[in-house]
Design a protein around this motif. Structure first.
Motif, PDB file in Angstrom:
ATOM      1  N   ASP A  55      47.416  80.043  12.303  1.00  0.00           N
ATOM      2  CA  ASP A  55      46.807  80.880  13.344  1.00  0.00           C
ATOM      3  C   ASP A  55      45.503  81.497  12.839  1.00  0.00           C
ATOM      4  N   TYR A  56      45.499  81.934  11.596  1.00  0.00           N
ATOM      5  CA  TYR A  56      44.287  82.540  11.040  1.00  0.00           C
ATOM      6  C   TYR A  56      43.161  81.507  10.950  1.00  0.00           C
ATOM      7  N   TYR A  57      43.507  80.305  10.547  1.00  0.00           N
ATOM      8  CA  TYR A  57      42.518  79.229  10.459  1.00  0.00           C
ATOM      9  C   TYR A  57      41.914  78.979  11.836  1.00  0.00           C
ATOM     10  N   GLY A  58      42.766  78.848  12.859  1.00  0.00           N
ATOM     11  CA  GLY A  58      42.284  78.598  14.207  1.00  0.00           C
ATOM     12  C   GLY A  58      41.412  79.719  14.730  1.00  0.00           C
ATOM     13  N   TYR A  59      41.822  80.942  14.456  1.00  0.00           N
ATOM     14  CA  TYR A  59      41.056  82.115  14.887  1.00  0.00           C
ATOM     15  C   TYR A  59      39.660  82.101  14.269  1.00  0.00           C
ATOM     16  N   GLU A  60      39.590  81.842  12.977  1.00  0.00           N
ATOM     17  CA  GLU A  60      38.299  81.842  12.287  1.00  0.00           C
ATOM     18  C   GLU A  60      37.420  80.671  12.728  1.00  0.00           C
ATOM     19  N   LEU A  61      38.041  79.522  12.982  1.00  0.00           N
ATOM     20  CA  LEU A  61      37.269  78.368  13.433  1.00  0.00           C
ATOM     21  C   LEU A  61      36.610  78.671  14.769  1.00  0.00           C
ATOM     22  N   ARG A  62      37.363  79.249  15.696  1.00  0.00           N
ATOM     23  CA  ARG A  62      36.794  79.593  17.003  1.00  0.00           C
ATOM     24  C   ARG A  62      35.695  80.650  16.859  1.00  0.00           C
ATOM     25  N   ARG A  63      35.941  81.660  16.019  1.00  0.00           N
ATOM     26  CA  ARG A  63      34.971  82.735  15.845  1.00  0.00           C
ATOM     27  C   ARG A  63      33.647  82.203  15.299  1.00  0.00           C
ATOM     28  N   HIS A  64      33.714  81.333  14.302  1.00  0.00           N
ATOM     29  CA  HIS A  64      32.487  80.788  13.725  1.00  0.00           C
ATOM     30  C   HIS A  64      31.819  79.788  14.662  1.00  0.00           C
ATOM     31  N   ARG A  65      32.608  79.031  15.398  1.00  0.00           N
ATOM     32  CA  ARG A  65      32.014  78.092  16.359  1.00  0.00           C
ATOM     33  C   ARG A  65      31.236  78.840  17.440  1.00  0.00           C
ATOM     34  N   GLU A  66      31.854  79.887  17.983  1.00  0.00           N
ATOM     35  CA  GLU A  66      31.178  80.649  19.038  1.00  0.00           C
ATOM     36  C   GLU A  66      29.964  81.383  18.502  1.00  0.00           C
ATOM     37  N   ALA A  67      30.047  81.857  17.268  1.00  0.00           N
ATOM     38  CA  ALA A  67      28.896  82.530  16.657  1.00  0.00           C
ATOM     39  C   ALA A  67      27.727  81.567  16.491  1.00  0.00           C
ATOM     40  N   ALA A  68      28.057  80.279  16.307  1.00  0.00           N
ATOM     41  CA  ALA A  68      27.010  79.254  16.171  1.00  0.00           C
ATOM     42  C   ALA A  68      26.522  78.760  17.531  1.00  0.00           C
ATOM     43  N   GLY A  69      27.123  79.250  18.619  1.00  0.00           N
ATOM     44  CA  GLY A  69      26.715  78.850  19.956  1.00  0.00           C
ATOM     45  C   GLY A  69      27.087  77.426  20.311  1.00  0.00           C
ATOM     46  N   LEU A  70      28.196  76.943  19.772  1.00  0.00           N
ATOM     47  CA  LEU A  70      28.607  75.556  19.994  1.00  0.00           C
ATOM     48  C   LEU A  70      29.835  75.488  20.894  1.00  0.00           C
ATOM     49  N   THR A  71      29.870  74.490  21.765  1.00  0.00           N
ATOM     50  CA  THR A  71      31.074  74.214  22.540  1.00  0.00           C
ATOM     51  C   THR A  71      32.028  73.390  21.675  1.00  0.00           C
ATOM     52  N   LEU A  72      33.261  73.245  22.159  1.00  0.00           N
ATOM     53  CA  LEU A  72      34.222  72.402  21.445  1.00  0.00           C
ATOM     54  C   LEU A  72      33.689  70.985  21.296  1.00  0.00           C
ATOM     55  N   LYS A  73      33.130  70.454  22.362  1.00  0.00           N
ATOM     56  CA  LYS A  73      32.619  69.089  22.338  1.00  0.00           C
ATOM     57  C   LYS A  73      31.458  68.955  21.366  1.00  0.00           C
ATOM     58  N   GLN A  74      30.574  69.948  21.358  1.00  0.00           N
ATOM     59  CA  GLN A  74      29.414  69.887  20.462  1.00  0.00           C
ATOM     60  C   GLN A  74      29.840  69.932  18.994  1.00  0.00           C
ATOM     61  N   LEU A  75      30.761  70.840  18.661  1.00  0.00           N
ATOM     62  CA  LEU A  75      31.215  70.907  17.272  1.00  0.00           C
ATOM     63  C   LEU A  75      31.962  69.634  16.906  1.00  0.00           C
ATOM     64  N   GLY A  76      32.776  69.129  17.827  1.00  0.00           N
ATOM     65  CA  GLY A  76      33.483  67.886  17.567  1.00  0.00           C
ATOM     66  C   GLY A  76      32.517  66.756  17.266  1.00  0.00           C
ATOM     67  N   GLY A  77      31.428  66.682  18.025  1.00  0.00           N
ATOM     68  CA  GLY A  77      30.424  65.643  17.783  1.00  0.00           C
ATOM     69  C   GLY A  77      29.794  65.760  16.413  1.00  0.00           C
ATOM     70  N   ILE A  78      29.522  66.987  15.988  1.00  0.00           N
ATOM     71  CA  ILE A  78      28.935  67.207  14.667  1.00  0.00           C
ATOM     72  C   ILE A  78      29.905  66.795  13.558  1.00  0.00           C
ATOM     73  N   LEU A  79      31.185  67.076  13.782  1.00  0.00           N
ATOM     74  CA  LEU A  79      32.195  66.791  12.758  1.00  0.00           C
ATOM     75  C   LEU A  79      32.728  65.364  12.819  1.00  0.00           C
ATOM     76  N   SER A  80      32.337  64.622  13.865  1.00  0.00           N
ATOM     77  CA  SER A  80      32.852  63.267  14.116  1.00  0.00           C
ATOM     78  C   SER A  80      34.327  63.290  14.479  1.00  0.00           C
ATOM     79  N   TYR A  81      34.731  64.322  15.206  1.00  0.00           N
ATOM     80  CA  TYR A  81      36.065  64.424  15.780  1.00  0.00           C
ATOM     81  C   TYR A  81      35.901  64.722  17.265  1.00  0.00           C
ATOM     82  N   THR A  82      36.977  64.607  18.027  1.00  0.00           N
ATOM     83  CA  THR A  82      36.905  64.929  19.440  1.00  0.00           C
ATOM     84  C   THR A  82      36.931  66.438  19.638  1.00  0.00           C
ATOM     85  N   GLY A  83      36.321  66.878  20.744  1.00  0.00           N
ATOM     86  CA  GLY A  83      36.388  68.290  21.084  1.00  0.00           C
ATOM     87  C   GLY A  83      37.815  68.729  21.322  1.00  0.00           C
TER      88      GLY A  83
END
Length: 282
Positions: free
Chosen positions: A15-43
């Motif tokens: 849960d902590y990992y998921g919470y931090e991942l969302r917090r940092h993603r939103e701070a970077a202004g990225l959607t799930l799909k955008q971050l997934g594309g950068i990481l080569s995973y699906t949103g």
């Protein structure tokens, strides 16, 4: 389904990992799909990890650290996450593996988890229960990261010849597993000896065990039953198992002869089968 807005970061490492991942993603202004594309995973996968429905892998974590500039935070967190996914009774053993400066293991019918390939671990863990199999395999393989430490433990493994012959997951899986064991040839910190059938009666007839050694702490012996583990620092037990291990190593083949036996079984028992025309058999 977990509601990310109510996800409690203190509920578990996942849960902590998921919470931090969302917090940092939103701070970077990225959607799930955008971050997934950068990481080569699906949103979708990113979303499942953020909502603690999917366990991240070390590879995902390394990519997330690079993409979000988190200075290795997710790579450190994933170790806690994966350790927490181990059976509760086994988590103490994973801690012992992390702390040990040396380990001596004897196994009668399986290759030790710290030496298993992905396919072999999947066959072992999925023999009776395939629920959450990918996550359980990832948790097991994550333990092998102890060999990547700046000062990894010295690891001695005596395995029964039965473990080399016992077919787990099919011929290709076994061929890959035995090749993996051979990849440690010449590594002075990971040593593998085979106790041959010809040894007859031996000091390990009571079953498998692990012996952990530490800097400044007493040695610990670990034995395992069905769904339970039994670590002990009892001096008499440690003394007895240490003596047994000395005898097992003496009865086992040398490192070189062990590698030759493994290579022979890999080629003769699990080698690529061919038809009368010399073509590989599907």
């Amino acid at each position: 389904m977990t509601n990310i807005n109510s996800l409690d970061p203190g509920a578990s490492p996942l849960d902590y990992y998921g919470y931090e991942l969302r917090r940092h993603r939103e701070a970077a202004g990225l959607t799930l799909k955008q971050l997934g594309g950068i990481l080569s995973y699906t949103g979708s996968l990113v979303g499942q990890i953020e909502t603690a429905r999917k366990v991240p892998t070390p590879e995902f974590s390394e990519r997330a650290d690079a993409a979000l500039g988190t200075d290795g935070m997710f790579s450190r967190l994933v170790e806690l996450v994966l350790r927490s996914r181990l059976p509760a009774w086994f988590q103490q053993v994973a801690e012992l593996e992390m702390r040990a400066v040396a380990m001596c293991t004897f196994h009668t019918h399986l290759v030790h988890g710290l030496l298993q390939t992905t396919a072999y671990a999947s066959a072992v863990l999925g023999a009776l229960d395939k629920a959450d199999l990918d996550d359980r395999v990832s948790a097991r393989l994550a333990r092998q990261r102890i060999f990547e430490k700046s000062e990894p433990p010295v690891f001695w493994a005596v395995i029964s010849e039965a473990a080399v012959h016992q077919e787990m997951g099919g011929r290709e899986t076994m061929r890959g597993q035995l090749a993996h064991l051979l990849s440690y040839e010449g590594n002075p910190r990971i040593n593998i000896q085979v106790l041959p059938f010809s040894a007859g009666g031996h000091a390990g007839l009571q079953g498998s065990f692990d012996l952990f050694r530490f800097h400044g702490d007493p040695d610990i012996v670990y034995t395992e039953g069905y769904g339970s583990g039994h670590p002990t620092a009892n001096p008499d037990t440690v003394k007895d198992c240490s003596l047994r291990y000395d005898h097992l190593q003496a009865a086992a083949l040398s490192l070189r002869d062990s590698a030759e036996l493994i290579r022979r079984v890999m080629e003769e028992r699990y080698g690529e089968q061919r038809d009368s025309d010399g073509d590989p058999v599907a």
